[in-house]
Every structure is written in C-alpha cells, then in structure tokens.
Design a protein around this motif. Structure first.
Motif, PDB file in Angstrom:
ATOM      1  N   ASP A 222      87.715  87.340  44.883  1.00 27.10           N
ATOM      2  CA  ASP A 222      86.658  88.356  44.939  1.00 27.10           C
ATOM      3  C   ASP A 222      85.309  87.718  45.219  1.00 27.10           C
ATOM      4  O   ASP A 222      84.991  86.648  44.697  1.00 27.10           O
ATOM      5  N   PHE A 223      84.513  88.427  46.019  1.00 26.33           N
ATOM      6  CA  PHE A 223      83.129  87.997  46.217  1.00 26.33           C
ATOM      7  C   PHE A 223      82.389  88.217  44.908  1.00 26.33           C
ATOM      8  O   PHE A 223      82.585  89.247  44.243  1.00 26.33           O
ATOM      9  N   SER A 224      81.589  87.276  44.521  1.00 23.63           N
ATOM     10  CA  SER A 224      80.840  87.429  43.279  1.00 23.63           C
ATOM     11  C   SER A 224      79.477  86.765  43.453  1.00 23.63           C
ATOM     12  O   SER A 224      79.394  85.563  43.734  1.00 23.63           O
ATOM     13  N   SER A 225      78.421  87.563  43.324  1.00 23.91           N
ATOM     14  CA  SER A 225      77.099  86.977  43.568  1.00 23.91           C
ATOM     15  C   SER A 225      76.488  86.451  42.280  1.00 23.91           C
ATOM     16  O   SER A 225      76.857  86.860  41.181  1.00 23.91           O
ATOM     17  N   GLY A 226      75.572  85.547  42.416  1.00 21.14           N
ATOM     18  CA  GLY A 226      74.914  84.929  41.252  1.00 21.14           C
ATOM     19  C   GLY A 226      73.977  83.848  41.737  1.00 21.14           C
ATOM     20  O   GLY A 226      73.643  83.789  42.930  1.00 21.14           O
ATOM     21  N   ASP A 227      73.619  82.976  40.827  1.00 18.14           N
ATOM     22  CA  ASP A 227      72.680  81.905  41.143  1.00 18.14           C
ATOM     23  C   ASP A 227      73.199  81.016  42.301  1.00 18.14           C
ATOM     24  O   ASP A 227      72.419  80.496  43.094  1.00 18.14           O
ATOM     25  N   HIS A 228      74.530  80.887  42.362  1.00 17.18           N
ATOM     26  CA  HIS A 228      75.139  80.019  43.391  1.00 17.18           C
ATOM     27  C   HIS A 228      74.869  80.531  44.818  1.00 17.18           C
ATOM     28  O   HIS A 228      75.017  79.785  45.769  1.00 17.18           O
ATOM     29  N   CYS A 229      74.468  81.815  44.974  1.00 12.00           N
ATOM     30  CA  CYS A 229      74.248  82.375  46.322  1.00 12.00           C
ATOM     31  C   CYS A 229      73.126  81.646  47.055  1.00 12.00           C
ATOM     32  O   CYS A 229      73.086  81.654  48.280  1.00 12.00           O
ATOM     33  N   LYS A 230      72.201  81.043  46.306  1.00 10.92           N
ATOM     34  CA  LYS A 230      71.042  80.447  46.989  1.00 10.92           C
ATOM     35  C   LYS A 230      71.442  79.317  47.943  1.00 10.92           C
ATOM     36  O   LYS A 230      70.696  78.974  48.840  1.00 10.92           O
ATOM     37  N   TRP A 231      72.633  78.740  47.761  1.00 16.55           N
ATOM     38  CA  TRP A 231      73.064  77.672  48.660  1.00 16.55           C
ATOM     39  C   TRP A 231      74.063  78.187  49.697  1.00 16.55           C
ATOM     40  O   TRP A 231      74.682  77.400  50.409  1.00 16.55           O
ATOM     41  N   CYS A 232      74.275  79.503  49.765  1.00 17.43           N
ATOM     42  CA  CYS A 232      75.313  80.050  50.640  1.00 17.43           C
ATOM     43  C   CYS A 232      74.711  80.403  52.007  1.00 17.43           C
ATOM     44  O   CYS A 232      73.612  80.965  52.081  1.00 17.43           O
ATOM     45  N   LEU A 233      75.443  80.111  53.083  1.00 17.79           N
ATOM     46  CA  LEU A 233      74.926  80.419  54.418  1.00 17.79           C
ATOM     47  C   LEU A 233      74.891  81.923  54.678  1.00 17.79           C
ATOM     48  O   LEU A 233      74.243  82.383  55.607  1.00 17.79           O
ATOM     49  N   ALA A 234      75.603  82.699  53.836  1.00 16.55           N
ATOM     50  CA  ALA A 234      75.598  84.164  54.018  1.00 16.55           C
ATOM     51  C   ALA A 234      74.604  84.839  53.074  1.00 16.55           C
ATOM     52  O   ALA A 234      74.615  86.062  52.931  1.00 16.55           O
ATOM     53  N   LYS A 235      73.742  84.050  52.445  1.00 12.00           N
ATOM     54  CA  LYS A 235      72.884  84.611  51.391  1.00 12.00           C
ATOM     55  C   LYS A 235      72.012  85.779  51.863  1.00 12.00           C
ATOM     56  O   LYS A 235      71.655  86.647  51.059  1.00 12.00           O
ATOM     57  N   ALA A 236      71.672  85.811  53.155  1.00 15.70           N
ATOM     58  CA  ALA A 236      70.777  86.874  53.622  1.00 15.70           C
ATOM     59  C   ALA A 236      71.519  88.139  53.990  1.00 15.70           C
ATOM     60  O   ALA A 236      71.020  89.247  53.786  1.00 15.70           O
ATOM     61  N   ASN A 237      72.733  87.994  54.564  1.00 21.80           N
ATOM     62  CA  ASN A 237      73.399  89.199  55.067  1.00 21.80           C
ATOM     63  C   ASN A 237      74.742  89.470  54.389  1.00 21.80           C
ATOM     64  O   ASN A 237      75.570  90.188  54.921  1.00 21.80           O
ATOM     65  N   CYS A 238      74.947  88.904  53.201  1.00 22.28           N
ATOM     66  CA  CYS A 238      76.191  89.155  52.468  1.00 22.28           C
ATOM     67  C   CYS A 238      76.140  90.545  51.830  1.00 22.28           C
ATOM     68  O   CYS A 238      75.191  90.881  51.129  1.00 22.28           O
ATOM     69  N   LYS A 239      77.185  91.312  52.062  1.00 23.77           N
ATOM     70  CA  LYS A 239      77.238  92.689  51.551  1.00 23.77           C
ATOM     71  C   LYS A 239      77.365  92.681  50.011  1.00 23.77           C
ATOM     72  O   LYS A 239      76.720  93.472  49.322  1.00 23.77           O
ATOM     73  N   ALA A 240      78.204  91.783  49.502  1.00 26.10           N
ATOM     74  CA  ALA A 240      78.430  91.760  48.043  1.00 26.10           C
ATOM     75  C   ALA A 240      77.115  91.463  47.311  1.00 26.10           C
ATOM     76  O   ALA A 240      76.813  92.070  46.277  1.00 26.10           O
TER      77      ALA A 240
END
Ligand code: SF4
Length: 393
Positions: A222-240
């Motif tokens: 499952d997609f799960s957002s949190g603090d770790h998103c800041k290093w993700c390449l999809a951080k701007a356009n991730c739907k979750a």
C-alpha cells in the motif's frame, strides 16, 4: 551490477514505509542537487584524509591520494569550511578506531566498502563510509555533510542496513555480538549512535525489512505517505500523498464559526507537512511550465527583479565626482558573524580564541509538539503555580 540499486539503503525509510514507491519512481529522472554534489566532494575529501591518516599506504598509493586531493581542492564546492569540518570528522573517526584498537589490537578499518544486502533485500547493495571491526563489536559510520536536516541514527533504516550488511560480510573475522551504528553530521556538531545486539538487528531485518523489500521489489503493498515522502521522486504528484494531505479539508469542524483549541492542535500537526507538500507541488508545476507544459489557468510571467549597477566602478566614480564622500557611499567594515568566522577558520580555532566571548542568549519561544526533545518552557500559568507552591511552603 548497476550503479544504483532499486531498493537502495539510502531509500530504505521510503520503500519500507511505502513499498510501491520503488517501482513507481524507478524510471523517474533524478535531477540531483547542488547539495548532493557538495556532499560527494566532501565524502571524497573525507575518504582521502582517512586513507592518508588511518590506513597503511605505500608510496605509490600516497602519490595517487595526493593527486586526488589536488583535484578535490580544485572543485567549486571545496572551501575552508569543508576542510575544517571534514578534518573534525576524520578526528572523530580516528577516535573510534583507537577505541576499537583498545578492544582488540588487530581491529580493522575499511573505507567506502560496498555492502551486499541481497540476503534481505533483492538485488540491493550500498556503500558504507566507514566499517570498524573489532572483537565483539562492529561499528559502521555514515558521514552526512548536510546541515539543514538533523539525521538521527536511532531507528534509522539506512545505517541499520549498513550495520547488517557489514556484519554479514565480516562476522567470519570476529565473534560479533554488538553492532554500533553512527551518523556524524560535522556541520551540525552532531554525532548520533544506535547500539543494538546483533540478534535484535537480525530480528528487525527478518520481520520488517525482508517482507517490505519483497513487496517493494514486486511493486506491491500500500502507498503510505509520511515524513519519508520528502525524499521520494513522486513527492509532488503522488495521488496518495495528495489524498492524505487534503483529508483534513473534509474534516467536519463542530463549531460553525470558530475552531476549538483541540481542532487547532490537530491542524498544527499537519501544517508543516502541508507547507512542504505545497512547495513540492509548486516547484514541480514550475519545472513543467518551463518545459512548455500548459497548466490550465496558470501561466509563466516575468518575476520581480532588483535594480543593479550596470558598472559598479563607474557608479562609484560618478558619486565621488558629485562630491559624495567614501563614508557616505560605502558600508563600514563589519566583523563576520560567529558562523562565518567558524566556516572560514574552523570551529576549534574560533572556540579557542573566543572561548569566553561567545554567549547564547535564550531563544524566542517556539511552539513544538509534546514529543520534542527540548524541555517545556514555563508558561505564565506555571510561574503562578510555582509562586503559590512557594507561598504554601
Ligand atoms: S510520495 Fe510518499 S506516498 Fe507517494 S509514492 Fe512517494 S513515498 Fe509513497
């Protein structure tokens, strides 16, 4: 082997918490950043200094290191601050190596070791800055040159994976019962270490890492957002992430006119997250627009700019010719700030010269969650309660 693993140790906090992010982002271009380039130069300098100081080199190897050092010194990111802070890092690593040698004379230090993690994480490997192996204890050290974000070693999946991989690789040399995982951030004056018995580290690897890694490798979970998103390449356009961040907007606030203090408390928890996400979305949209993508109802316009002298020397001459004095047109010489002095001459030197001349006045009160490590400031209510208590005694 590819230069970068799909499930890298540096991305572990992200793919452990949000396994499908690995496949979602694997083909996305990574623009990199000047901070990353600066970090690469600092790591190279650290490696050269550590090799020169802590390993046995023959004259040919020394010659190669000298050449590499000269190249680093030509780099645009090399400066006196880097020289001083990396020197401090090298001294801290040397101290730890000496401690290991005190435990066992034949303790070993390995630098920039490629660590195989495939026992737990499919096709994964990483590069560990420093591995120190001694009787009973293995220590891994990771240099973080950034100074903006504090990075703790406590529960940090990246440094834990390095510890795990290094143990797997070198446990045949010594009977290792304890793994020390250290992150050094010399520009923040911060050293953080987590110490785990090897059994506990293996339990974490088997119960948390292995299942998450398999899901991530298979593009499942499952997609799960949190603090770790800041290093993700999809951080701007991730739907979750967007769904999670816009969730509070549908919250049914009870009072029709004003928020309650409990509702404000709940909003404060997501405020930082929302701010970071909004910036990511704006930066992404800006890059898209620059690349020619049309964003409905938005357009690129010329931004504000500051006036500048066309020719500063000619402007100075014109002002002097018009009988302005130098005092009237030039800034008086100012002393550098403490941080600027430290950057230029090194923290140790400045601390030695200015030992009693630096003070740290109390900071302005800041609102922080209860879990923050700083102690609570006394509120007016608490002061009053103290007085009452004193009166009673
Ligand atoms: S932005 Fe966050 S939630 Fe979205 S894929 Fe990346 S890590 Fe997962």
């Amino acid at each position: 082997m590819a230069g970068h693993a799909l499930l890298s140790a540096s991305g572990a906090a992200r793919w452990i918490n949000c396994p499908p992010s690995a496949r979602l982002t694997e083909k996305m271009p990574d623009k990199g950043s000047s901070y990353a380039d600066e970090g690469t130069v600092a790591h190279k300098l650290a490696e050269i200094k550590l090799r020169r100081n802590l390993t046995v080199c023959n004259s040919k190897q020394r010659e190669v290191l000298d050449k590499e050092l000269e190249q680093v010194k030509q780099d645009q990111y090399y400066n006196s601050e880097m020289e001083h802070t990396i020197q401090e890092y090298v001294e801290q690593v040397a101290e730890r190596f000496m401690e290991a040698k005190a435990r066992s004379e034949d303790a070993q230090i390995l630098l920039e070791e490629r660590i195989d993690l495939s026992e737990w994480v499919p096709e994964s490997f990483g590069t560990c800055d420093v591995v120190i192996i001694s009787e009973g204890v293995l220590e891994v050290i990771d240099l973080k040159y950034g100074q903006g974000v504090p990075v703790s070693a406590e529960g940090n999946p990246q440094i834990r994976l390095y510890g795990l991989g290094a143990w797997n690789e070198y446990s045949y040399l010594y009977d290792i019962s304890e793994v020390r995982m250290t992150i050094i951030q010399p520009r923040r004056d911060d050293i953080s270490t987590e110490v785990l018995p090897i059994d506990e580290l293996l339990e974490w690897a088997d119960n948390e890492v292995r299942p998450a890694a398999q899901l991530a490798f298979d593009g499942k979970g499952d997609f799960s957002s949190g603090d770790h998103c800041k290093w993700c390449l999809a951080k701007a356009n991730c739907k979750a992430r967007a769904d999670k961040n816009t969730e509070p907007l549908s919250y049914q606030f009870k009072d029709p006119a004003l928020l309650t203090i409990d509702e404000i408390s709940a909003i404060l928890f997501i405020a930082d997250q929302l701010q970071a996400w909004a910036k990511n979305v704006k930066d992404f949209a800006y890059d898209q627009a620059l690349a020619g993508v049309v964003i409905p109802q938005w357009k690129l316009v010329e931004g504000k700019s500051d006036r500048a002298f066309k020719d500063a020397e000619a402007a100075k001459s014109a002002l002097l010719a018009a009988e302005f004095t130098l005092d009237q047109i030039m800034k008086p010489q100012e002393m550098l700030s403490i941080s600027a002095l430290e950057k230029k001459h090194g923290k140790k030197t400045i601390a030695g010269v200015l030992k009693d001349l630096i003070i740290k006045p109390p900071g302005k009160p800041a609102l922080a969650p209860e879990t923050d490590r700083r102690p609570k400031l006394n509120s007016a209510e608490n002061d009053f309660a103290d007085i009452e208590m004193e009166d009673l005694l």
